[in-house]
Scaffold this motif. Structure first.
Motif, PDB file in Angstrom:
ATOM      1  N   GLU A 171       0.823  -1.206   0.000  1.00 53.44           N
ATOM      2  CA  GLU A 171       0.000   0.000   0.000  1.00 53.44           C
ATOM      3  C   GLU A 171       0.859   1.258   0.000  1.00 53.44           C
ATOM      4  O   GLU A 171       0.552   2.239  -0.681  1.00 53.44           O
ATOM      5  CB  GLU A 171      -0.927  -0.006   1.223  1.00 53.44           C
ATOM      6  CG  GLU A 171      -1.903   1.145   1.268  1.00 53.44           C
ATOM      7  CD  GLU A 171      -2.858   1.151   0.097  1.00 53.44           C
ATOM      8  OE1 GLU A 171      -3.158   2.247  -0.420  1.00 53.44           O
ATOM      9  OE2 GLU A 171      -3.290   0.065  -0.339  1.00 53.44           O
ATOM     10  N   GLU A 172       1.951   1.229   0.738  1.00 50.97           N
ATOM     11  CA  GLU A 172       2.860   2.384   0.771  1.00 50.97           C
ATOM     12  C   GLU A 172       3.469   2.620  -0.604  1.00 50.97           C
ATOM     13  O   GLU A 172       3.599   3.769  -1.049  1.00 50.97           O
ATOM     14  CB  GLU A 172       3.960   2.157   1.803  1.00 50.97           C
ATOM     15  CG  GLU A 172       4.936   3.322   1.920  1.00 50.97           C
ATOM     16  CD  GLU A 172       6.039   3.062   2.917  1.00 50.97           C
ATOM     17  OE1 GLU A 172       6.791   4.000   3.221  1.00 50.97           O
ATOM     18  OE2 GLU A 172       6.182   1.917   3.378  1.00 50.97           O
ATOM     19  N   ALA A 173       3.847   1.541  -1.286  1.00 52.88           N
ATOM     20  CA  ALA A 173       4.404   1.678  -2.631  1.00 52.88           C
ATOM     21  C   ALA A 173       3.377   2.270  -3.582  1.00 52.88           C
ATOM     22  O   ALA A 173       3.698   3.137  -4.403  1.00 52.88           O
ATOM     23  CB  ALA A 173       4.879   0.323  -3.138  1.00 52.88           C
ATOM     24  N   VAL A 174       2.119   1.836  -3.474  1.00 49.87           N
ATOM     25  CA  VAL A 174       1.056   2.368  -4.326  1.00 49.87           C
ATOM     26  C   VAL A 174       0.857   3.855  -4.070  1.00 49.87           C
ATOM     27  O   VAL A 174       0.753   4.656  -5.008  1.00 49.87           O
ATOM     28  CB  VAL A 174      -0.263   1.604  -4.087  1.00 49.87           C
ATOM     29  CG1 VAL A 174      -1.411   2.273  -4.832  1.00 49.87           C
ATOM     30  CG2 VAL A 174      -0.129   0.151  -4.532  1.00 49.87           C
ATOM     31  N   ARG A 175       0.816   4.237  -2.802  1.00 48.45           N
ATOM     32  CA  ARG A 175       0.609   5.658  -2.453  1.00 48.45           C
ATOM     33  C   ARG A 175       1.733   6.532  -2.982  1.00 48.45           C
ATOM     34  O   ARG A 175       1.510   7.671  -3.395  1.00 48.45           O
ATOM     35  CB  ARG A 175       0.523   5.825  -0.931  1.00 48.45           C
ATOM     36  CG  ARG A 175      -0.769   5.343  -0.303  1.00 48.45           C
ATOM     37  CD  ARG A 175      -0.934   5.927   1.096  1.00 48.45           C
ATOM     38  NE  ARG A 175       0.236   5.718   1.931  1.00 48.45           N
ATOM     39  CZ  ARG A 175       0.408   4.672   2.735  1.00 48.45           C
ATOM     40  NH1 ARG A 175      -0.518   3.718   2.788  1.00 48.45           N
ATOM     41  NH2 ARG A 175       1.497   4.556   3.468  1.00 48.45           N
ATOM     42  N   ASN A 176       2.938   5.998  -2.973  1.00 49.76           N
ATOM     43  CA  ASN A 176       4.103   6.771  -3.400  1.00 49.76           C
ATOM     44  C   ASN A 176       4.380   6.649  -4.896  1.00 49.76           C
ATOM     45  O   ASN A 176       5.443   7.075  -5.357  1.00 49.76           O
ATOM     46  CB  ASN A 176       5.335   6.332  -2.607  1.00 49.76           C
ATOM     47  CG  ASN A 176       5.251   6.691  -1.148  1.00 49.76           C
ATOM     48  OD1 ASN A 176       4.594   7.673  -0.769  1.00 49.76           O
ATOM     49  ND2 ASN A 176       5.887   5.901  -0.296  1.00 49.76           N
ATOM     50  N   LEU A 177       3.445   6.049  -5.644  1.00 53.55           N
ATOM     51  CA  LEU A 177       3.607   5.860  -7.094  1.00 53.55           C
ATOM     52  C   LEU A 177       4.867   5.070  -7.410  1.00 53.55           C
ATOM     53  O   LEU A 177       5.542   5.291  -8.406  1.00 53.55           O
ATOM     54  CB  LEU A 177       3.634   7.206  -7.818  1.00 53.55           C
ATOM     55  CG  LEU A 177       2.475   8.159  -7.536  1.00 53.55           C
ATOM     56  CD1 LEU A 177       2.651   9.460  -8.316  1.00 53.55           C
ATOM     57  CD2 LEU A 177       1.134   7.498  -7.852  1.00 53.55           C
ATOM     58  N   ASP A 178       5.183   4.112  -6.528  1.00 54.86           N
ATOM     59  CA  ASP A 178       6.434   3.356  -6.623  1.00 54.86           C
ATOM     60  C   ASP A 178       6.117   1.864  -6.731  1.00 54.86           C
ATOM     61  O   ASP A 178       4.973   1.477  -6.972  1.00 54.86           O
ATOM     62  CB  ASP A 178       7.304   3.657  -5.396  1.00 54.86           C
ATOM     63  CG  ASP A 178       8.782   3.660  -5.709  1.00 54.86           C
ATOM     64  OD1 ASP A 178       9.202   2.918  -6.615  1.00 54.86           O
ATOM     65  OD2 ASP A 178       9.531   4.398  -5.033  1.00 54.86           O
ATOM     66  N   SER A 179       7.114   1.020  -6.552  1.00 54.53           N
ATOM     67  CA  SER A 179       6.925  -0.421  -6.632  1.00 54.53           C
ATOM     68  C   SER A 179       7.812  -1.111  -5.612  1.00 54.53           C
ATOM     69  O   SER A 179       8.702  -0.500  -5.027  1.00 54.53           O
ATOM     70  CB  SER A 179       7.229  -0.930  -8.043  1.00 54.53           C
ATOM     71  OG  SER A 179       8.575  -0.672  -8.393  1.00 54.53           O
ATOM     72  N   VAL A 180       7.579  -2.402  -5.429  1.00 57.00           N
ATOM     73  CA  VAL A 180       8.315  -3.164  -4.422  1.00 57.00           C
ATOM     74  C   VAL A 180       8.565  -4.569  -4.955  1.00 57.00           C
ATOM     75  O   VAL A 180       7.760  -5.114  -5.719  1.00 57.00           O
ATOM     76  CB  VAL A 180       7.519  -3.199  -3.089  1.00 57.00           C
ATOM     77  CG1 VAL A 180       6.198  -3.933  -3.255  1.00 57.00           C
ATOM     78  CG2 VAL A 180       8.338  -3.810  -1.972  1.00 57.00           C
ATOM     79  N   GLY A 181       9.698  -5.148  -4.572  1.00 55.93           N
ATOM     80  CA  GLY A 181      10.055  -6.493  -5.006  1.00 55.93           C
ATOM     81  C   GLY A 181       9.776  -7.532  -3.940  1.00 55.93           C
ATOM     82  O   GLY A 181       9.164  -7.240  -2.908  1.00 55.93           O
ATOM     83  N   GLY A 182      10.233  -8.759  -4.178  1.00 58.95           N
ATOM     84  CA  GLY A 182       9.978  -9.817  -3.219  1.00 58.95           C
ATOM     85  C   GLY A 182      10.828 -11.051  -3.469  1.00 58.95           C
ATOM     86  O   GLY A 182      11.601 -11.118  -4.431  1.00 58.95           O
ATOM     87  N   VAL A 183      10.687 -12.026  -2.573  1.00 65.77           N
ATOM     88  CA  VAL A 183      11.377 -13.301  -2.686  1.00 65.77           C
ATOM     89  C   VAL A 183      10.332 -14.412  -2.713  1.00 65.77           C
ATOM     90  O   VAL A 183       9.374 -14.388  -1.938  1.00 65.77           O
ATOM     91  CB  VAL A 183      12.345 -13.529  -1.504  1.00 65.77           C
ATOM     92  CG1 VAL A 183      12.976 -14.922  -1.578  1.00 65.77           C
ATOM     93  CG2 VAL A 183      13.425 -12.455  -1.488  1.00 65.77           C
ATOM     94  N   ILE A 184      10.512 -15.364  -3.609  1.00 62.62           N
ATOM     95  CA  ILE A 184       9.606 -16.503  -3.730  1.00 62.62           C
ATOM     96  C   ILE A 184      10.402 -17.787  -3.555  1.00 62.62           C
ATOM     97  O   ILE A 184      11.472 -17.951  -4.151  1.00 62.62           O
ATOM     98  CB  ILE A 184       8.900 -16.497  -5.097  1.00 62.62           C
ATOM     99  CG1 ILE A 184       7.981 -15.273  -5.207  1.00 62.62           C
ATOM    100  CG2 ILE A 184       8.100 -17.784  -5.307  1.00 62.62           C
ATOM    101  CD1 ILE A 184       7.408 -15.058  -6.583  1.00 62.62           C
ATOM    102  N   GLU A 185       9.894 -18.664  -2.712  1.00 60.51           N
ATOM    103  CA  GLU A 185      10.538 -19.964  -2.499  1.00 60.51           C
ATOM    104  C   GLU A 185       9.715 -21.046  -3.171  1.00 60.51           C
ATOM    105  O   GLU A 185       8.496 -21.084  -3.037  1.00 60.51           O
ATOM    106  CB  GLU A 185      10.678 -20.255  -1.009  1.00 60.51           C
ATOM    107  CG  GLU A 185      11.395 -21.571  -0.716  1.00 60.51           C
ATOM    108  CD  GLU A 185      11.713 -21.744   0.749  1.00 60.51           C
ATOM    109  OE1 GLU A 185      12.642 -21.059   1.227  1.00 60.51           O
ATOM    110  OE2 GLU A 185      11.013 -22.547   1.423  1.00 60.51           O
ATOM    111  N   CYS A 186      10.391 -21.945  -3.870  1.00 59.43           N
ATOM    112  CA  CYS A 186       9.725 -23.031  -4.597  1.00 59.43           C
ATOM    113  C   CYS A 186      10.308 -24.370  -4.160  1.00 59.43           C
ATOM    114  O   CYS A 186      11.535 -24.524  -4.093  1.00 59.43           O
ATOM    115  CB  CYS A 186       9.903 -22.849  -6.104  1.00 59.43           C
ATOM    116  SG  CYS A 186       8.912 -23.986  -7.101  1.00 59.43           S
ATOM    117  N   THR A 187       9.439 -25.315  -3.856  1.00 57.43           N
ATOM    118  CA  THR A 187       9.865 -26.628  -3.372  1.00 57.43           C
ATOM    119  C   THR A 187       9.251 -27.731  -4.211  1.00 57.43           C
ATOM    120  O   THR A 187       8.044 -27.718  -4.487  1.00 57.43           O
ATOM    121  CB  THR A 187       9.452 -26.821  -1.901  1.00 57.43           C
ATOM    122  OG1 THR A 187      10.028 -25.794  -1.090  1.00 57.43           O
ATOM    123  CG2 THR A 187       9.908 -28.182  -1.389  1.00 57.43           C
TER     124      THR A 187
END
Length: 326
Positions: A171-187
């Motif tokens: 939500e903070e990224a949306v408000r700031n017209l920005d973006s955010v990354g992440g980590v995904i784990e696959c098993t």
């Protein structure tokens, strides 16, 4: 090239704002029960709708146009087509001369001598991963015949591992017209000992090839990955505790010498923040030959990782399907 694999060969085609896109899969064994409805659950996981995902709405309805007869695969090439329905190509016309930072706009124009379809990122768009998800459904059916299951989930967003804070971060990224990354784990559970080859066709080499083919993936690790570099061998080793090769720990991520060891195959990927953000950025304009402000129009995800877990899952499955015995 847009084709990967030998035993299980996947070819993707199409563009984000073209007539459609999809995948051709060769090497599918005959007799696997398959219909469009089998793909719906995974396609729904990739579909937009949650806060922080693109407002572009597409039905993403798969059309199996070859390779299936009477509800089962025939052994011939399998083709799955998706029609594009909701495009706004005018949003991208200014990016021809004023390319987005950290996006494929400039390199695509250079490589293809300006003949590339730039609308929505064209063939470089994350939308093309629809074909990977469809192929992943088939790959998972092949793996299931050998007792193998593949799952993936987000483990961090914006550097935060506490899932209770993820909504706030997005939500903070949306408000700031920005973006955010992440980590995904696959098993991948149930993978038997002996899949893979040393060196160039190691399980890590093949699966990482697929994982790095997913747009926005900038890092891949297996087991302890980069953390292993800070450990002593006594801490990183996996003691064997049974005759079938089960280990007390799984720091190797289920792979030794490029070959599966009977423990779960575990990989993690780093998904970068979406480069298409709404905040003003300074970048080169080829028309004026100067650095100028750029406001990116269009509909984009504030967090690609929110829809990427199922794509990573598909990539892992496609990679492991290369080693599954016929």
């Amino acid at each position: 090239m847009n084709t990967f694999g030998t035993r299980f060969r996947v070819s993707i085609f199409g563009e984000s704002h073209g007539e459609g896109l999809g995948v051709v899969v060769d090497g599918v064994p005959p007799g696997i029960a398959l219909c469009e409805a089998d793909m719906e659950a995974d396609l729904a996981r990739r579909r937009s709708g949650a806060r922080g995902t693109t407002p572009r709405k597409e039905s993403d309805l798969p059309e199996i146009v070859s390779g299936v007869f009477d509800g089962h695969t025939t052994g011939a090439p399998l083709t799955v087509l998706f029609r594009n329905e909701n495009t706004r190509s005018g949003d991208y016309s200014n990016l021809v001369s004023h390319p987005r930072p950290s996006h494929a706009d400039r390199v695509a124009a250079e490589k293809y001598k300006g003949c590339n379809d730039y609308r929505g990122g064209g063939h470089f768009s994350g939308r093309v991963t629809l074909g990977l998800v469809a192929a992943g459904v088939v790959a998972k059916k092949i793996l299931a015949r050998h007792g193998v299951s593949v799952t993936a989930a987000i483990t961090a967003l914006g550097g935060e591992t506490d899932s209770g804070r993820w909504d706030e971060i997005v939500e903070e990224a949306v408000r700031n017209l920005d973006s955010v990354g992440g980590v995904i784990e696959c098993t991948a559970d149930g993978v038997p000992t002996g899949w893979g080859e040393p060196f160039f066709d190691s399980v890590e080499s093949v699966v990482a090839h697929l994982l790095f083919s997913v747009p926005a993936v900038k890092g891949v690790e297996f087991g302890n990955g980069f953390r292993a570099a800070a450990l002593r061998g006594s801490r990183n080793n996996d003691p064997i505790i049974s005759a079938d090769g089960r280990t007390a720990t799984n720091n190797a991520g289920g792979i030794n010498g490029g070959i599966t060891n009977g423990n779960p195959v575990v990989a993690r990927v780093a998904v970068k923040p979406t480069p298409s953000i709404s905040a003003e950025q300074q970048t080169w304009n080829y028309t004026t030959a100067s650095v100028e402000p750029l406001i990116i129009k269009g509909r984009h995800d504030a967090c690609i990782a929110l829809r990427a877990a199922v794509v990573i899952e598909a990539a892992m499955a496609i990679g492991l399907a290369q080693f599954a015995p016929e």
